[in-house]
Write a protein that holds these residues in place. Structure first.
Motif, PDB file in Angstrom:
ATOM      1  N   ILE A   1       0.854  -1.188   0.000  1.00 19.92           N
ATOM      2  CA  ILE A   1       0.000   0.000   0.000  1.00 19.92           C
ATOM      3  C   ILE A   1       0.886   1.233   0.000  1.00 19.92           C
ATOM      4  O   ILE A   1       1.927   1.257   0.664  1.00 19.92           O
ATOM      5  N   GLY A   2       0.503   2.255  -0.757  1.00 17.00           N
ATOM      6  CA  GLY A   2       1.270   3.489  -0.799  1.00 17.00           C
ATOM      7  C   GLY A   2       0.946   4.404   0.366  1.00 17.00           C
ATOM      8  O   GLY A   2      -0.086   4.273   1.028  1.00 17.00           O
ATOM      9  N   GLU A   3       1.837   5.370   0.602  1.00 18.15           N
ATOM     10  CA  GLU A   3       1.646   6.288   1.714  1.00 18.15           C
ATOM     11  C   GLU A   3       0.366   7.101   1.571  1.00 18.15           C
ATOM     12  O   GLU A   3      -0.356   7.317   2.553  1.00 18.15           O
ATOM     13  N   SER A   4       0.060   7.537   0.351  1.00 19.54           N
ATOM     14  CA  SER A   4      -1.115   8.391   0.168  1.00 19.54           C
ATOM     15  C   SER A   4      -2.411   7.624   0.437  1.00 19.54           C
ATOM     16  O   SER A   4      -3.333   8.151   1.073  1.00 19.54           O
ATOM     17  N   LEU A   5      -2.507   6.385  -0.054  1.00 22.69           N
ATOM     18  CA  LEU A   5      -3.710   5.596   0.190  1.00 22.69           C
ATOM     19  C   LEU A   5      -3.834   5.243   1.661  1.00 22.69           C
ATOM     20  O   LEU A   5      -4.938   5.300   2.233  1.00 22.69           O
ATOM     21  N   LEU A   6      -2.720   4.884   2.284  1.00 27.35           N
ATOM     22  CA  LEU A   6      -2.759   4.584   3.716  1.00 27.35           C
ATOM     23  C   LEU A   6      -3.237   5.799   4.506  1.00 27.35           C
ATOM     24  O   LEU A   6      -4.068   5.684   5.414  1.00 27.35           O
ATOM     25  N   GLU A   7      -2.701   6.966   4.160  1.00 25.42           N
ATOM     26  CA  GLU A   7      -3.106   8.186   4.865  1.00 25.42           C
ATOM     27  C   GLU A   7      -4.595   8.456   4.659  1.00 25.42           C
ATOM     28  O   GLU A   7      -5.296   8.878   5.593  1.00 25.42           O
ATOM     29  N   THR A   8      -5.093   8.202   3.446  1.00 21.35           N
ATOM     30  CA  THR A   8      -6.522   8.413   3.179  1.00 21.35           C
ATOM     31  C   THR A   8      -7.382   7.535   4.079  1.00 21.35           C
ATOM     32  O   THR A   8      -8.399   7.984   4.618  1.00 21.35           O
ATOM     33  N   LYS A   9      -6.975   6.296   4.257  1.00 14.61           N
ATOM     34  CA  LYS A   9      -7.756   5.369   5.085  1.00 14.61           C
ATOM     35  C   LYS A   9      -7.704   5.730   6.567  1.00 14.61           C
ATOM     36  O   LYS A   9      -8.554   5.316   7.344  1.00 14.61           O
TER      37      LYS A   9
ATOM     38  N   ARG B   1      -8.666  -1.458   9.993  1.00 15.14           N
ATOM     39  CA  ARG B   1      -8.801  -0.847   8.673  1.00 15.14           C
ATOM     40  C   ARG B   1      -7.780  -1.367   7.661  1.00 15.14           C
ATOM     41  O   ARG B   1      -8.014  -1.319   6.452  1.00 15.14           O
ATOM     42  N   LEU B   2      -6.633  -1.835   8.156  1.00 18.88           N
ATOM     43  CA  LEU B   2      -5.526  -2.133   7.243  1.00 18.88           C
ATOM     44  C   LEU B   2      -4.888  -3.495   7.528  1.00 18.88           C
ATOM     45  O   LEU B   2      -3.687  -3.678   7.339  1.00 18.88           O
TER      46      LEU B   2
ATOM     47  N   HIS C   1      -2.518  -5.226   5.103  1.00 21.95           N
ATOM     48  CA  HIS C   1      -1.231  -4.615   4.797  1.00 21.95           C
ATOM     49  C   HIS C   1      -0.313  -4.504   6.014  1.00 21.95           C
ATOM     50  O   HIS C   1       0.888  -4.313   5.845  1.00 21.95           O
TER      51      HIS C   1
END
Length: 421
Positions: free
Chosen positions: A189-197, A247-248, A251
């Motif tokens: 998972i990329g940083e931007s998607l992780l931050e969004t979640k 949530r993750l 990952h």
């Protein structure tokens, strides 16, 4: 509490060495709840170093200097700080005794300039150097705190951990509650998607705090809290970790600061599984990543770097009509990735076989674009997973991302295996 890191050395400005000390110290200070607002690099010039010290004193509470405390004339950090503070320098007796022993034990003459390494600033606390000769220094004045450390990381890190850090806790953070942290490691998972979640948690954070850090194909989250006791801290950290995990979970591969390959080796060792690898475009990078982990020999049985079509055919029995010909899928194809993974598993006789084949660049291969990569995971008694990747970046980035991606999908399979068993 605000800090500034001042790295001293013209070689840093010339780009001859990388300032890894600043990264290390910033992470360590963050774990203590100390904010680093500025990182400064100054050459070996007395006037500029004094100017940088005065500027740092005007905007930070704690200044940490690295470098410039060796034996040569351009090692001027202590002299500059002493000048700014209006103090004198003296020879620290314990440091001088250490220098005398060093040269005596080696039957070497000690030149006069080596005495500079034993200099300490009046009124400060000398910081012994466990792995080198230059003594460090820690001192305070007018509510400001100054720490002087050596430049070589092999000397700087032990001195910070064993000397400077306890001094900070005892002199700088005396009224602060201890800070506790936990590292969560994510892959796939990329940083931007992780931050969004996690955006709502990040935007509304107060205690614990959440800070994401990105590396190539991995993301780390540091959860931190201040607490009066370990039990109180763990309760708050665990509550936040549970929320993030919910949530993750697909990952989150570790709740400590370890690479995914370390987790994979541990999981495969525990499950009694073995691994073989076939690599084309990554040229052995995946195998190097695995074998860099202590204990990997119990898991990794062997592998093959089959860079050319001839080696794919000769060593792993990839059919020539799969590799070459007008209607052939080619070396960079899902079909070839599948055969490579399945064949290396059988040749090496392992439970899992991994393969990577693709175009790392800089130019096209088989009229296929840079960044097109196929990975495969073959499992004894199970189906073979094949995936197409379309990666961006330069040659090294594509190779690293290819290796990390196949490791992520192997981790997912091992995790599912744990659940089944």
């Amino acid at each position: 509490m605000k800090a500034e890191i001042i790295a001293v050395g013209t070689e840093l400005l010339l780009g001859q060495i990388v300032n890894s000390n600043a990264q290390y110290l910033s992470q360590e200070l963050a774990s203590l709840g100390i904010d680093v607002y500025f990182q400064t690099v100054v050459g070996d010039n007395m006037n500029r170093l004094c100017e940088a010290t005065r500027l740092a004193s005007s905007r930070a509470d704690l200044m940490i200097f690295t470098g410039g405390i060796g034996p040569t004339q351009d090692d001027i950090t202590k002299q500059a700080l002493a000048t700014v503070l209006g103090r004198s320098l003296h020879i620290d007796r314990m440091a001088m005794d250490n220098l005398d022993r060093f040269f005596k034990d080696r039957a070497l003459p000690m030149t006069e300039n080596n005495r500079r390494q034993a200099l300490a600033i009046d009124g400060g606390t000398p910081l012994p150097n466990e792995t080198g000769l230059a003594v460090g220094n820690a001192l305070s004045e007018d509510g400001k705190y100054y720490i002087v450390l050596p430049g070589p990381p092999s000397e700087m890190k032990p001195m910070f951990q064993n000397q400077a850090k306890p001094w900070i806790l005892g002199h700088v953070l005396t009224n602060e509650a201890p800070i506790y942290s936990k590292m969560l490691k994510f892959a796939g998972i990329g940083e931007s998607l992780l931050e969004t979640k996690l955006m709502d948690l990040i935007e509304n954070q107060s205690d614990p705090t959440i800070a994401p850090y990105a590396k190539e194909s991995e993301v780390t989250i540091r959860i931190s809290t201040k607490a009066e006791s370990d039990s109180e801290a763990q309760e708050k950290l665990n509550t936040m970790e549970q929320e993030i995990t919910a949530r993750l979970s697909d990952h989150l591969y570790a709740s400590e600061d370890v690479p995914i390959e370390k987790v994979i080796i541990d999981m495969m060792t525990e499950q009694g599984l073995t691994l073989g690898i076939a690599e084309s475009c990554t040229g052995g990078m995946l195998m190097e990543t695995i074998t860099s982990i202590p204990g990997s020999a119990t898991v990794f049985i062997g592998g093959i770097v089959c860079y050319s079509n001839a080696m794919k055919e000769k060593l792993l029995n990839v059919p020539r009509d799969l590799l070459e010909g007008d209607d052939a899928p080619g070396a960079v194809s899902a079909e070839t990735a599948r055969v490579l993974a399945e064949q290396v598993r059988m040749v090496v006789d392992t439970d899992f076989g991994l393969s990577i084949t693709g175009v790392a660049g800089p130019g096209y291969s088989e009229r296929k674009p840079v960044g097109l990569v196929y990975i495969a995971i073959s499992r004894r008694g199970g189906d073979t997973l094949v995936m197409e990747l379309n990666l961006k970046g330069n040659r090294d980035t594509i190779r690293i991302r290819s290796a990390k991606t196949v490791l992520y999908h192997l981790w997912k399979q091992l995790k599912e295996n744990e659940v089944r068993n």
